[in-house]
Design an enzyme around this catalytic site. Structure first.
Site, PDB file in Angstrom:
ATOM      1  N   LYS A  41      53.566  42.833  38.988  1.00  0.00           N
ATOM      2  CA  LYS A  41      54.132  41.555  39.460  1.00  0.00           C
ATOM      3  C   LYS A  41      54.870  41.729  40.791  1.00  0.00           C
ATOM      4  CE  LYS A  41      56.744  41.122  35.742  1.00  0.00           C
ATOM      5  NZ  LYS A  41      56.404  42.380  35.039  1.00  0.00           N
ATOM      6  N   ARG A  92      61.315  34.529  30.851  1.00  0.00           N
ATOM      7  CA  ARG A  92      60.955  35.596  29.920  1.00  0.00           C
ATOM      8  C   ARG A  92      61.144  35.182  28.470  1.00  0.00           C
ATOM      9  NH1 ARG A  92      61.730  40.115  33.719  1.00  0.00           N
ATOM     10  NH2 ARG A  92      61.260  42.101  32.769  1.00  0.00           N
ATOM     11  N   ARG A 137      56.660  55.113  38.803  1.00  0.00           N
ATOM     12  CA  ARG A 137      57.104  54.142  39.814  1.00  0.00           C
ATOM     13  C   ARG A 137      58.337  54.597  40.590  1.00  0.00           C
ATOM     14  NH1 ARG A 137      58.204  47.972  38.148  1.00  0.00           N
ATOM     15  NH2 ARG A 137      59.709  48.810  36.647  1.00  0.00           N
ATOM     16  N   ARG A 172      64.185  53.762  39.100  1.00  0.00           N
ATOM     17  CA  ARG A 172      65.057  52.977  38.229  1.00  0.00           C
ATOM     18  C   ARG A 172      65.418  53.767  36.976  1.00  0.00           C
ATOM     19  NH1 ARG A 172      62.057  47.259  37.733  1.00  0.00           N
ATOM     20  NH2 ARG A 172      62.974  47.432  35.646  1.00  0.00           N
ATOM     21  N   ARG A 230      61.496  47.712  26.345  1.00  0.00           N
ATOM     22  CA  ARG A 230      61.140  46.588  27.218  1.00  0.00           C
ATOM     23  C   ARG A 230      59.823  45.961  26.781  1.00  0.00           C
ATOM     24  NH1 ARG A 230      61.464  49.875  32.491  1.00  0.00           N
ATOM     25  NH2 ARG A 230      60.599  48.067  33.549  1.00  0.00           N
TER      26      ARG A 230
END
Ligand code: ADP
Ligand code: ADP
Ligand code: ZN
Length: 218
Positions: A13, A88, A127, A161, A172
């Site tokens: 996203k 969400r 990431r 992160r 998550r």
């Protein structure tokens, strides 16, 4: 155009929102980025959100709806926005609908980015981003052209992160399946949903998105 990008953590996203933002002059509204900024600034919202974000749970509807409502009022959003990571929950979706209605803003499309679960683990654990400009990278799928130097701004300070580890990702993902995936049915019923193949190469995913945006503009 005003769109929502819907998909699990690691679906792509943020990556696509940044590309679309540049080529269509729309603005990316990432509640995750806004919340991380609030945590870094130590604001009241940040203090309330910090522990929940670290555990991989969802921040309260009240907080994120407040953030988005303020942000949508800013003049740059008139160019069109890309909601990335919001809504969400069904409560957030309902609040968004009321909010847009009251402001006379139309939602053009909700775009689901489909990616297999096993792939998400690989995407999230690899990431990282540029600490200066926020450009997104991946250990395997998107490395800088010159090792250790950001393609976009030339900086050489990168960050990962704290919640991008396999354990927190599981939490998550659970939040995604419990709270967020019902939105697919919600927007399908409203005839607003389009799905694209998020497993494809980044440039190919961008092409799929552009064809939706170009259709909508006609
Ligand atoms: P999200 O915002 O949905 O959580 P990101 O856009 O941050 O996801 O993407 C997660 C990771 O996967 C990043 O490291 C990014 O570089 C990488 N990535 C994004 N899209 C693709 C793709 N189509 N193919 C391979 N890797 C991708
Ligand atoms: P990703 O798309 O990679 O999962 P985000 O950057 O969108 O991550 O979100 C990071 C964290 O911020 C989430 O795990 C959650 O704790 C919080 N968050 C972001 N957006 C929302 C939202 N709309 N509602 C509740 N919590 C949110
Ligand atoms: Zn950079």
């Amino acid at each position: 155009m005003n769109i929502i990008l819907l998909g699990p953590p690691g679906a792509g996203k943020g990556t696509q929102a940044r590309i679309i933002e540049k080529s269509y002059g729309m603005v990316q509204l990432s509640t995750g980025d806004m919340l991380r900024a609030a945590v870094a600034a130590g604001s009241e919202v940040g203090q309330r959100a910090k522990a929940v974000m670290e555990s991989g749970g969802l921040v309260s509807d009240e907080i994120v709806i407040g953030i988005i409502s303020d942000r949508i009022d800013e003049p740059d959003c008139a160019k069109g926005f890309i909601l990335d990571g919001f809504p969400r929950t069904l409560g957030q979706a309902a609040a968004l609908e009321t909010l847009l209605q009251s402001k006379g803003i139309k939602l053009d499309a909700v775009i689901e980015m489909r990616v297999d679960d096993e792939k998400l683990v690989e995407r999230i654990t690899g990431r990282y981003t540029c600490g200066a400009c926020g450009e997104g990278y991946h250990d395997t799928f998107r490395t800088p052209k010159v090792e250790g130097v950001c393609d976009n701004c030339g900086a050489s300070d990168f960050k990962r992160r704290a919640d991008d580890n396999e354990e927190t990702l599981r939490a998550r993902l659970l939040a995604y399946y419990k709270e967020t995936s019902p939105l697919l049915g919600y927007y399908f019923a409203k005839d607003n949903l389009v799905s694209i193949d998020g497993m494809a190469e980044m440039s190919e995913v961008t092409n799929q998105l552009k064809s939706i945006l170009n259709d909508g503009a006609n």
